[in-house]
Design an enzyme around this catalytic site. Structure first.
Site, PDB file in Angstrom:
ATOM      1  N   VAL A   1      61.081  47.672  33.202  1.00  0.00           N
ATOM      2  CA  VAL A   1      61.980  47.211  34.254  1.00  0.00           C
ATOM      3  C   VAL A   1      61.798  47.996  35.542  1.00  0.00           C
ATOM      4  O   VAL A   1      61.898  47.441  36.640  1.00  0.00           O
ATOM      5  CB  VAL A   1      63.450  47.273  33.766  1.00  0.00           C
ATOM      6  CG1 VAL A   1      63.869  48.710  33.460  1.00  0.00           C
ATOM      7  CG2 VAL A   1      64.391  46.646  34.788  1.00  0.00           C
TER       8      VAL A   1
ATOM      9  N   CYS B   1      48.293  62.101  32.460  1.00  0.00           N
ATOM     10  CA  CYS B   1      48.115  60.694  32.799  1.00  0.00           C
ATOM     11  C   CYS B   1      48.396  60.463  34.282  1.00  0.00           C
ATOM     12  O   CYS B   1      47.650  59.762  34.969  1.00  0.00           O
ATOM     13  CB  CYS B   1      49.021  59.825  31.937  1.00  0.00           C
ATOM     14  SG  CYS B   1      48.769  58.045  32.148  1.00  0.00           S
TER      15      CYS B   1
ATOM     16  N   CYS C   1      52.574  57.680  24.211  1.00  0.00           N
ATOM     17  CA  CYS C   1      52.212  56.266  24.081  1.00  0.00           C
ATOM     18  C   CYS C   1      51.076  56.037  23.099  1.00  0.00           C
ATOM     19  O   CYS C   1      51.006  54.983  22.463  1.00  0.00           O
ATOM     20  CB  CYS C   1      51.853  55.688  25.443  1.00  0.00           C
ATOM     21  SG  CYS C   1      50.376  56.397  26.216  1.00  0.00           S
TER      22      CYS C   1
END
Length: 385
Positions: free
Chosen positions: A11, A101, A199
């Protein structure tokens, strides 16, 4: 401006892209494929680069009426983030893959490609703020919503990268407002859970994941006096501050739980002790970088007041810092930041990132190489005098 919106499928990035469109920018959405074998569905709210996430990013771009692309960064991600994560644990350190990252993928590889294609900026859904000061220089600051502030994981950004970074959620009072805005815009991700954890380890079992990639050898668990308390299946699977999974047969003399104080990969040992010994107030950080232009004290080596934060959602503590040097494992002199804390931090591990602030401004960061308690060092020195 021509803006490349990094679309995670969540979102925050969707609303950030929408606000960039509203601001009149020419926006193109891109989703980064970071794994060659992503899961088909999310596991709870873990991960941020599954097939479902790429579809959510595409739907958001469709709703916003902007072009959508998927870029394969899986090889770069493996080399710069996943392999680095494994190497750091193998060296007895506890890395932060989100920092890597942001440093090497989103604001290095992605930004580099975006600029080469003629884009002026990369837009993300991070909660942080880029401010131009009175001298015209850019600074990185905390977001308006401190509960969602993500300036910590952006502490690796350089002055040049800040020039091409856009964070439209900077002044948003709360995440609830972002979700409400997404719902009003008809974005299907309005109520999508936040992603968390690592992740590329979607089940959250970091220890099990590492055991498949690092050779584990049984070694000794020692107390602070060097006495053997038990054995472990492999030192690389432990981290400073860990309490569970030690497997020590007999309790401590005082009956209180023990915690991992140190991981020594060279001799494959783990040192444990009472919780009080986890407190540290002196930190040496290597691989330092400034988020924007450096302070004048960089050239003089003088101390400057600051606050230090060592975890993404940790509380900053007051202290002071100076730019200096230290020696690496080969005895070579390398740049370092030396941090002295007014309030001790608990469970600080080598490999973590120490981000330094002045007020809301992010000054920069360094990778923790050594964290100690000054009083304990003095006591040890006195004992050997």
């Amino acid at each position: 401006m021509k803006v490349l919106a990094a679309m995670s499928g969540g979102v925050d990035s969707a609303v950030a892209a929408a606000r960039a469109v509203d601001a009149g920018h020419e926006v193109v959405g891109v989703h980064l494929a970071l794994s060659r074998m992503p899961g088909t569905l999310r596991t709870g709210s873990r991960g941020c680069c599954t097939i479902e996430d790429s579809r959510d990013a595409w739907r958001a771009c469709e709703k916003l009426g902007i072009p959508y692309y998927t870029w394969d960064f899986s090889e770069r991600f493996k080399d710069d983030v996943v392999d680095d994560f494994i190497a750091e644990y193998a060296a007895g350190r506890t890395p932060n893959p989100c920092m890597r990252c942001n440093e090497r993928i989103k604001f290095a590889a992605l930004l580099e490609k975006a600029l080469a294609l003629g884009f002026d900026a990369v837009c993300t859904g991070h909660y942080a703020k880029v401010v131009r000061n009175d001298a015209g220089d850019l600074e990185l600051h905390r977001a308006a919503d401190w509960a969602k502030d993500q300036s910590y994981v952006l502490g690796v950004l350089t002055a040049e990268q800040l020039e091409h970074s856009m964070f439209p959620l900077a002044d948003t009072p709360s995440k609830d407002e972002v979700r409400a805005e997404a719902a009003e815009r008809g974005l299907t991700v309005a109520n999508k859970p936040d992603s968390h954890d690592i992740c590329f380890i979607p089940d959250g079992d970091t220890r099990g994941w590492l055991e498949e990639r690092i050779e584990m050898r049984e070694g000794e668990i020692l107390d602070t006096e060097g006495n053997t308390l038990g054995t472990h299946p492999g030192a690389h699977a432990f981290t400073v501050g860990q309490r569970k999974g030690l497997g020590i047969g007999r309790p401590a003399a005082d009956g209180k739980p023990r915690f991992v104080l140190e991981v020594r990969p060279k001799d494959n040992t783990v040192v444990v002790g009472p919780k009080a010994l986890l407190n540290v107030d002196r930190i040496t950080g290597i691989r330092p970088s400034w988020a924007g232009l450096p302070l004048a004290e960089e050239a003089t080596g003088e101390w400057f007041d600051c606050h230090v934060q060592v975890r993404a959602h940790g509380d900053p503590v007051p202290g002071r810092a100076r730019v200096g040097t230290t020696e690496d494992e080969h005895g070579e002199t390398i740049p370092a930041w030396h941090l002295e804390l007014e309030e001790p931090l608990s469970g600080v591990a080598p490999g973590q990132t120490a981000v330094v602030y002045q007020g809301t401004r992010v000054l920069g960061q360094s990778t923790i190489d050594r964290a100690v308690n000054a009083q304990r060092l003095l006591s040890t020195a006195d004992a050997h005098a």
